[in-house]
Write a protein that holds these residues in place. Structure first.
Motif, PDB file in Angstrom:
ATOM      1  N   VAL B  49      17.217 -15.890 -14.532  1.00 52.24           N
ATOM      2  CA  VAL B  49      16.775 -14.916 -13.525  1.00 52.24           C
ATOM      3  C   VAL B  49      17.911 -14.655 -12.534  1.00 52.24           C
ATOM      4  N   ARG B  50      18.510 -15.743 -12.043  1.00 52.66           N
ATOM      5  CA  ARG B  50      19.579 -15.581 -11.046  1.00 52.66           C
ATOM      6  C   ARG B  50      20.778 -14.852 -11.645  1.00 52.66           C
ATOM      7  N   LYS B  51      21.090 -15.186 -12.893  1.00 51.05           N
ATOM      8  CA  LYS B  51      22.226 -14.541 -13.558  1.00 51.05           C
ATOM      9  C   LYS B  51      21.970 -13.043 -13.750  1.00 51.05           C
ATOM     10  N   ASP B  52      20.765 -12.715 -14.180  1.00 51.22           N
ATOM     11  CA  ASP B  52      20.428 -11.296 -14.398  1.00 51.22           C
ATOM     12  C   ASP B  52      20.531 -10.507 -13.098  1.00 51.22           C
ATOM     13  N   LEU B  53      20.032 -11.097 -12.012  1.00 51.34           N
ATOM     14  CA  LEU B  53      20.051 -10.379 -10.732  1.00 51.34           C
ATOM     15  C   LEU B  53      21.465 -10.289 -10.168  1.00 51.34           C
ATOM     16  N   ALA B  54      22.290 -11.301 -10.486  1.00 53.76           N
ATOM     17  CA  ALA B  54      23.638 -11.344  -9.924  1.00 53.76           C
ATOM     18  C   ALA B  54      24.510 -10.181 -10.400  1.00 53.76           C
ATOM     19  N   TYR B  55      24.145  -9.585 -11.538  1.00 51.28           N
ATOM     20  CA  TYR B  55      24.896  -8.405 -11.990  1.00 51.28           C
ATOM     21  C   TYR B  55      24.873  -7.299 -10.951  1.00 51.28           C
ATOM     22  N   PHE B  56      23.837  -7.286 -10.126  1.00 54.40           N
ATOM     23  CA  PHE B  56      23.605  -6.137  -9.255  1.00 54.40           C
ATOM     24  C   PHE B  56      23.825  -6.442  -7.781  1.00 54.40           C
ATOM     25  N   GLY B  57      24.274  -7.658  -7.475  1.00 57.14           N
ATOM     26  CA  GLY B  57      24.568  -7.981  -6.083  1.00 57.14           C
ATOM     27  C   GLY B  57      23.866  -9.245  -5.629  1.00 57.14           C
ATOM     28  N   GLU B  58      23.837  -9.415  -4.326  1.00 55.85           N
ATOM     29  CA  GLU B  58      23.234 -10.610  -3.724  1.00 55.85           C
ATOM     30  C   GLU B  58      21.785 -10.300  -3.366  1.00 55.85           C
ATOM     31  N   PHE B  59      20.891 -11.139  -3.789  1.00 56.06           N
ATOM     32  CA  PHE B  59      19.482 -10.935  -3.455  1.00 56.06           C
ATOM     33  C   PHE B  59      18.907 -12.220  -2.882  1.00 56.06           C
ATOM     34  N   GLY B  60      17.887 -12.082  -2.080  1.00 59.85           N
ATOM     35  CA  GLY B  60      17.131 -13.248  -1.642  1.00 59.85           C
ATOM     36  C   GLY B  60      17.874 -14.111  -0.647  1.00 59.85           C
ATOM     37  N   THR B  61      17.184 -15.150  -0.193  1.00 52.47           N
ATOM     38  CA  THR B  61      17.714 -16.073   0.794  1.00 52.47           C
ATOM     39  C   THR B  61      17.671 -17.466   0.184  1.00 52.47           C
ATOM     40  N   ARG B  62      18.810 -18.144   0.172  1.00 54.01           N
ATOM     41  CA  ARG B  62      18.878 -19.476  -0.427  1.00 54.01           C
ATOM     42  C   ARG B  62      17.816 -20.401   0.187  1.00 54.01           C
ATOM     43  N   GLY B  63      17.079 -21.068  -0.662  1.00 54.63           N
ATOM     44  CA  GLY B  63      16.055 -22.002  -0.189  1.00 54.63           C
ATOM     45  C   GLY B  63      14.752 -21.326   0.212  1.00 54.63           C
ATOM     46  N   VAL B  64      14.754 -20.002   0.267  1.00 47.23           N
ATOM     47  CA  VAL B  64      13.529 -19.285   0.636  1.00 47.23           C
ATOM     48  C   VAL B  64      13.009 -18.492  -0.568  1.00 47.23           C
ATOM     49  N   GLY B  65      13.863 -17.647  -1.093  1.00 48.07           N
ATOM     50  CA  GLY B  65      13.471 -16.852  -2.252  1.00 48.07           C
ATOM     51  C   GLY B  65      13.663 -15.374  -2.001  1.00 48.07           C
ATOM     52  N   TYR B  66      12.937 -14.593  -2.764  1.00 48.08           N
ATOM     53  CA  TYR B  66      13.056 -13.142  -2.693  1.00 48.08           C
ATOM     54  C   TYR B  66      11.798 -12.551  -2.089  1.00 48.08           C
ATOM     55  N   ASN B  67      11.980 -11.464  -1.351  1.00 44.51           N
ATOM     56  CA  ASN B  67      10.821 -10.694  -0.914  1.00 44.51           C
ATOM     57  C   ASN B  67      10.320  -9.896  -2.114  1.00 44.51           C
ATOM     58  N   SER B  68       9.052 -10.111  -2.505  1.00 43.75           N
ATOM     59  CA  SER B  68       8.519  -9.525  -3.747  1.00 43.75           C
ATOM     60  C   SER B  68       8.689  -8.011  -3.775  1.00 43.75           C
ATOM     61  N   ARG B  69       8.263  -7.366  -2.685  1.00 41.92           N
ATOM     62  CA  ARG B  69       8.256  -5.903  -2.713  1.00 41.92           C
ATOM     63  C   ARG B  69       9.665  -5.337  -2.710  1.00 41.92           C
ATOM     64  N   GLU B  70      10.547  -5.968  -1.893  1.00 42.73           N
ATOM     65  CA  GLU B  70      11.930  -5.485  -1.832  1.00 42.73           C
ATOM     66  C   GLU B  70      12.620  -5.616  -3.181  1.00 42.73           C
ATOM     67  N   LEU B  71      12.443  -6.784  -3.796  1.00 41.54           N
ATOM     68  CA  LEU B  71      13.115  -6.997  -5.081  1.00 41.54           C
ATOM     69  C   LEU B  71      12.525  -6.071  -6.143  1.00 41.54           C
ATOM     70  N   TYR B  72      11.208  -5.880  -6.091  1.00 39.98           N
ATOM     71  CA  TYR B  72      10.558  -4.934  -7.017  1.00 39.98           C
ATOM     72  C   TYR B  72      11.175  -3.550  -6.867  1.00 39.98           C
ATOM     73  N   ASN B  73      11.249  -3.085  -5.638  1.00 39.90           N
ATOM     74  CA  ASN B  73      11.794  -1.737  -5.410  1.00 39.90           C
ATOM     75  C   ASN B  73      13.240  -1.635  -5.870  1.00 39.90           C
ATOM     76  N   TYR B  74      13.980  -2.698  -5.632  1.00 41.33           N
ATOM     77  CA  TYR B  74      15.389  -2.664  -6.008  1.00 41.33           C
ATOM     78  C   TYR B  74      15.542  -2.615  -7.534  1.00 41.33           C
ATOM     79  N   ILE B  75      14.766  -3.450  -8.232  1.00 43.44           N
ATOM     80  CA  ILE B  75      14.851  -3.458  -9.704  1.00 43.44           C
ATOM     81  C   ILE B  75      14.407  -2.111 -10.278  1.00 43.44           C
ATOM     82  N   MET B  76      13.353  -1.548  -9.703  1.00 39.01           N
ATOM     83  CA  MET B  76      12.888  -0.246 -10.189  1.00 39.01           C
ATOM     84  C   MET B  76      13.999   0.798 -10.024  1.00 39.01           C
ATOM     85  N   LYS B  77      14.743   0.682  -8.939  1.00 42.17           N
ATOM     86  CA  LYS B  77      15.849   1.605  -8.724  1.00 42.17           C
ATOM     87  C   LYS B  77      16.950   1.388  -9.768  1.00 42.17           C
TER      88      LYS B  77
END
Lengths: 209, 209
Positions: B49-77
């Motif tokens: 998961v981290r490797k796939d997302l890393a192709y497109f930049g920095e996401f989420g906060t270390r130790g916290v995670g990703y905001n569901s809606r933000e990451l959803y919107n970003y992936i859809m884009k």
């Protein structure tokens, strides 16, 4: 043939592609093919072809290549396609009907032998010689035809029920076409075919045009 | 968003899966998800998961995670799904009809807007509000609706002709459901969906049972 070691599912998908090319080559009278021939016809690298085949042993002759028919037969055996497979379809709607008419199954040994539906108006209908039976007949038909494979072709709202019924009837390989995840035990083989996801491979690239 | 570098097609397929999970999580009111949550829901490893997302930049906060809606919107884009896509279907047979009724397209922004067929008896028919037009209307409809995506839902014997007609009409992303390879220029995006191959992922494993 020992398949106790873990083969990546992408390798299985590619073996399926290679076998179609080999069949075609054999039909055209091409006796010997190289990993490069296979690679070019299927859109992968020759190294990938060799790596995929290496999971299953030594094939071909260095500097010569592979015998098309032998390698075809061997891959078909690996894929479990050196026999025919009866298949049940759950759902006598448009998709169920389309699957019964789909010509690509028979040539790989898949034989849709029954369709099941709860709608009394559909019972007894025939889709390309395949009869529609009531869901209550599933267990008996699975036994009679020794069916191990089933396809979910019902709307999302009935997909889990369809899966549960198939599993109860002892079908242990399921393809799910409904646009929803169904939950099954880990001893059941389940594959979801998401038709929208297929389009998404294209939109990702088209966006860049 | 720069997509000039080459992303593996398997990554695109997984992003599609992640986005469905994120949508679901957001709908359930889950604000933050970890790569482990995403991984468990989609059957991959957290590292993947981290490797796939890393192709497109920095996401989420270390130790916290990703905001569901933000990451959803970003992936859809990323997937090109922050807009809707009109889609043409060639072939008003059972499969064409089933595709028009398939509920999984609309929820990802795919909108089948016309079906085309050569059979005069089918012209004017409607599949779930989608009208069947003669093949001769393809070019005009593609222009009017700005269609870039097309689906081949004809028998194998007509598949190449369907592809050629779509390309002539300037459709440049094609999904081929016919059980045969069609040949297109390299500037055309083509994806073949082989329904039998889906079953072969199962038979490979079932053979071992």
């Amino acid at each position: 043939m020992s398949k106790k070691f873990k083969i990546p599912s992408a390798t299985i998908g590619r073996l399926s592609m290679y076998s179609r090319y080999l069949k075609d080559a054999d039909n055209k009278g091409i006796v010997t093919v190289s990993s490069r021939n296979i690679a070019e016809a299927t859109g992968v690298t020759p190294a990938q072809v060799r790596k995929d085949l290496a999971y299953f042993g030594e094939f071909g002759t260095r500097g010569v290549g592979y015998n098309s028919r032998e390698l075809y037969n061997y891959i078909m055996k690996i894929l479990g396609l050196d026999r025919s497979w009866p298949v049940a379809v759950i759902g006598a709607g448009n998709l169920g009907r389309a699957l019964c008419h789909y010509k690509g199954f028979a040539e790989r040994g898949f034989n849709i032998c029954c369709v099941f539906d709860n709608d009394p108006n559909k019972i007894g209908e025939k889709f390309a010689d395949v009869e529609v039976f009531p869901m209550s007949a599933l267990e008996e038909k699975v036994k009679v035809h020794n069916i191990k494979l089933g396809i979910i072709a019902v709307p999302a709202s009935s997909a889990q029920e369809a899966a549960d019924n198939m599993i109860k009837a002892r079908i242990n390989g399921i393809i799910n076409f409904a646009p929803i995840n169904v939950i099954v035990n880990e001893n059941i083989l389940l594959r979801r075919v998401d038709l929208a996801a297929q389009l998404e491979y294209l939109t990702y690239s088209l966006e860049d045009n």
